[in-house]
Design a protein around this motif. Structure first.
Motif, short mmCIF file in Angstrom:
data_model
loop_
_atom_site.label_atom_id
_atom_site.label_comp_id
_atom_site.label_asym_id
_atom_site.label_seq_id
_atom_site.Cartn_x
_atom_site.Cartn_y
_atom_site.Cartn_z
N GLN A 103 0.86 -1.19 0.00
CA GLN A 103 0.00 0.00 0.00
C GLN A 103 0.90 1.23 0.00
N ARG A 128 -7.84 7.72 6.97
CA ARG A 128 -9.00 6.83 6.99
C ARG A 128 -9.27 6.14 5.65
N SER A 129 -8.76 6.68 4.56
CA SER A 129 -8.98 6.03 3.26
C SER A 129 -8.39 4.62 3.24
N GLU A 131 -8.90 2.44 5.42
CA GLU A 131 -9.95 1.52 5.88
C GLU A 131 -10.66 0.88 4.69
N ASP A 132 -10.84 1.69 3.61
CA ASP A 132 -11.50 1.18 2.40
C ASP A 132 -10.67 0.08 1.73
N LYS A 133 -9.39 0.02 2.06
CA LYS A 133 -8.52 -1.01 1.48
C LYS A 133 -8.45 -2.24 2.39
N GLY A 134 -9.33 -2.28 3.39
CA GLY A 134 -9.45 -3.47 4.23
C GLY A 134 -8.56 -3.48 5.46
N LYS A 136 -7.61 -2.60 9.27
CA LYS A 136 -8.39 -2.34 10.48
C LYS A 136 -7.46 -2.02 11.64
N LYS A 297 -16.44 7.68 -4.38
CA LYS A 297 -15.56 8.09 -3.29
C LYS A 297 -14.15 8.40 -3.78
N GLU A 298 -13.74 7.67 -4.83
CA GLU A 298 -12.38 7.85 -5.33
C GLU A 298 -12.20 9.21 -6.01
#
Length: 344
Positions: A103, A128-129, A131-134, A136, A297-298
């Motif tokens: 990432q 926080r973006s 989080e969208d990539k899984g 946690k 969102k992107e």
């Protein structure tokens, strides 16, 4: 005002067409401006969201923060002298998630400050973006340049640099990863004049943002597009208001013949302009907010109230100037000639 309203009711189609053009042009400008602001936030929200203040970097770094190394003695003196100042470094890099997927992130570290979170060794706080990539809270992330592991302790809202999510890490972990001892920058919040420090060059927040090549080139292109749209909108407004008034020359002549003063005709024209432009702006602001809600969102989109107010004022001024210039024809209207033409 009453006369202006009666004429608009009588010629609904003409005013609806003009209002539609103003609506579409202003909506396009609001959306392009929102995308430009969104890209700006996506590129440098880490810096833009800091309070007003000054950045210091090494004078020999040629205004490139990546090349800057601040002597530790000078840094210590600056931090002692300036209240709430902090030293920070930024480097692009990668984190490997628990599945081994890389990432892209911007690693940021700083000395103790109220502006950033206090990060302990082995911890990482992410934008926080991620989080969208899984990813946690509690996940374990790794980096090829770091001997240990990073535990995700939490997320921060909309903090990006160079279109990459920011990863806040401890200063000792940063030094190990990048084999450096010196920090790149010192940031001193406050609106006072920057203190002159031997060997360092100071930058206001705006100057520092413009020193980032990708940010400067991107924003120049986007701002040029937005202001071209504003100029084109101004020309369209002026042309359409002119055409509308030219079509009503006969009516103006007859109104003047029955005793209506030119100043009152101008007020009627301005009232119609304010109504058309105001209604179109309200609709275009509402539609731009709907666009913001339904856009993916992107797609970075940011249309703050300051930008809406600024563009609305510009459109109203353009509309006023366009209507006034076209209204100059009113002064030239000869009542007798208009009556002879029999136009109403």
């Amino acid at each position: 005002m009453n006369l202006a309203w009666k004429e608009m009711k009588k010629n609904k189609v003409r005013f609806i067409i003009l209002g539609s053009i103003v609506f579409l042009v202003s909506l396009l400008t609001f959306i392009i401006s929102g995308l430009a602001n969104g890209l700006s936030q996506d590129n440098a929200s880490l810096i833009k969201d800091l309070p007003d203040g000054y950045f210091y970097m090494n004078a020999e770094a040629d205004e490139t923060f990546n090349l800057s190394k601040i002597d530790s003695n000078v840094q210590e003196k600056l931090l002692n002298d300036q209240k709430d100042a902090m030293a920070l470094s930024i480097q692009m890099g990668f984190l490997n998630d628990e599945q081994g997927k890389q990432q892209s992130v911007a690693f940021v570290t700083s000395t103790k400050s109220n502006l950033f979170k206090d990060i302990k060794a082995g911890e990482v706080w992410l934008d926080r973006s991620m989080e969208d990539k899984g990813i946690k809270v509690g996940d374990t992330l790794t980096n090829n340049q770091f001997s240990g592991e990073f535990i995700v302790k939490g997320f921060v809202e909309q903090t990006k640099f160079s279109h990459a999510p920011v990863a806040f890490i401890n200063i000792e972990n940063y030094k190990e990863m990048y084999r450096v001892e010196e920090m790149q920058l010192v940031f001193a919040p406050g609106e006072d004049q920057a203190e002159e420090v031997n060997g360092l060059q100071s930058f206001s927040k705006k100057e520092f943002l413009n020193s980032i090549p990708s940010y400067n080139a991107e924003q120049m292109s986007l701002n040029m597009i937005v202001w071209f749209l504003v100029v084109i909108s101004g020309m369209l407004f002026a042309i359409f208001f002119y055409m509308m008034n030219v079509q009503k020359i006969g009516l103006y002549g007859i109104l003047k013949a029955i005793g209506l003063k030119t100043s009152k005709l101008f007020r009627m024209m301005w009232a119609q302009m304010i109504f058309i432009t105001g209604t179109s702006l309200v609709l275009s602001i509402a539609f731009s907010q709907i666009f913001n809600m339904i856009a993916p969102k992107e797609m970075p989109f940011s249309l703050p109230i300051e930008t809406i107010a600024q563009l609305s004022v510009v459109f109203l001024i353009i509309g006023f100037v366009g209507a006034t210039l076209s209204g100059i024809q009113i002064k030239k209207v000869e009542p007798l000639h208009a009556i002879q033409q029999g136009e109403v």
